[in-house]
Design an enzyme around this catalytic site. Structure first.
Site, short mmCIF file in Angstrom:
data_model
loop_
_atom_site.label_atom_id
_atom_site.label_comp_id
_atom_site.label_asym_id
_atom_site.label_seq_id
_atom_site.Cartn_x
_atom_site.Cartn_y
_atom_site.Cartn_z
N CYS A 117 9.35 -3.88 -0.52
CA CYS A 117 10.49 -3.44 -1.31
C CYS A 117 11.52 -2.67 -0.47
O CYS A 117 12.72 -2.83 -0.66
CB CYS A 117 10.02 -2.60 -2.49
SG CYS A 117 9.07 -3.57 -3.68
N GLU A 145 11.03 -2.97 -8.16
CA GLU A 145 12.26 -2.90 -7.37
C GLU A 145 12.86 -4.29 -7.16
O GLU A 145 14.08 -4.48 -7.29
CB GLU A 145 11.98 -2.30 -5.98
CG GLU A 145 11.42 -0.90 -6.02
CD GLU A 145 9.90 -0.84 -5.94
OE1 GLU A 145 9.38 0.06 -5.26
OE2 GLU A 145 9.22 -1.70 -6.56
N HIS A 170 7.46 -6.96 -7.82
CA HIS A 170 7.46 -5.51 -7.98
C HIS A 170 8.69 -5.09 -8.77
O HIS A 170 9.69 -5.82 -8.83
CB HIS A 170 7.45 -4.82 -6.62
CG HIS A 170 6.16 -4.94 -5.89
ND1 HIS A 170 5.86 -4.17 -4.79
CD2 HIS A 170 5.08 -5.74 -6.08
CE1 HIS A 170 4.66 -4.47 -4.34
NE2 HIS A 170 4.17 -5.43 -5.11
N CYS A 208 7.13 0.25 -1.35
CA CYS A 208 6.27 -0.28 -0.30
C CYS A 208 7.15 -0.92 0.78
O CYS A 208 8.38 -0.98 0.64
CB CYS A 208 5.30 -1.31 -0.87
SG CYS A 208 6.11 -2.84 -1.42
#
Length: 147
Positions: free
Chosen positions: A79, A48, A46, A76
């Site tokens: 993360c 992040e 992701h 999410c």
């Protein structure tokens, strides 16, 4: 957030969900990331996580104390956990995520009193722009799937 949006746009051009993130320390960008789980065959890739990894490498430390993470979409649970483990001081996000958001929309891991680190959270920064890039991406994807 403008820099994170540029990374989100780049992710979209690669066929990834358009999310971008940057880590800032003392006014300097030390980590950048765009969503890349498809490209990297990595469910943890992701935006992040990508930005946190780059920032940690830059500092030579997995603790990102006194850093701010800017991300175009509410993180999410995965993360949010990484943000907490990295000891990010401040999280700034654009669009809320009513399906998987873990910083207030579905759950709020950043406010969970049983967890040992909490960062300041500011949501809704450039929310319209951040939401528009996502909705445009998914609208185009649905259109392409019906043709």
């Amino acid at each position: 957030m403008q820099q994170a949006l540029a990374l989100a746009s780049s992710a979209a051009s690669n066929g990834e969900v358009p999310v971008g993130a940057i880590v800032v320390k003392d006014g300097e960008i030390i980590g950048r990331g765009g969503n890349a789980p498809i490209e990297l065959h990595d469910p943890s890739a992701h935006a992040e996580i990508q930005a946190l990894r780059q920032a940690a490498a830059h500092l030579g430390n997995y603790r990102l104390v006194d850093c701010t993470l800017y991300v175009t979409l509410e993180p999410c649970a995965m993360c949010a956990g990484a943000i907490q483990h990295a000891r990010i001081a401040k999280l700034v996000y654009g669009a809320s995520d009513p399906k998987t958001g873990a910083c207030g929309s579905v759950i709020n891991l950043m406010a969970e009193p049983k967890l040992n680190h909490h960062c300041e959270v500011v949501g809704g920064v450039m929310a319209v722009e951040c939401g528009t890039i996502l909705s445009t991406f998914f609208k185009q994807r649905r259109l392409n799937n019906t043709q």
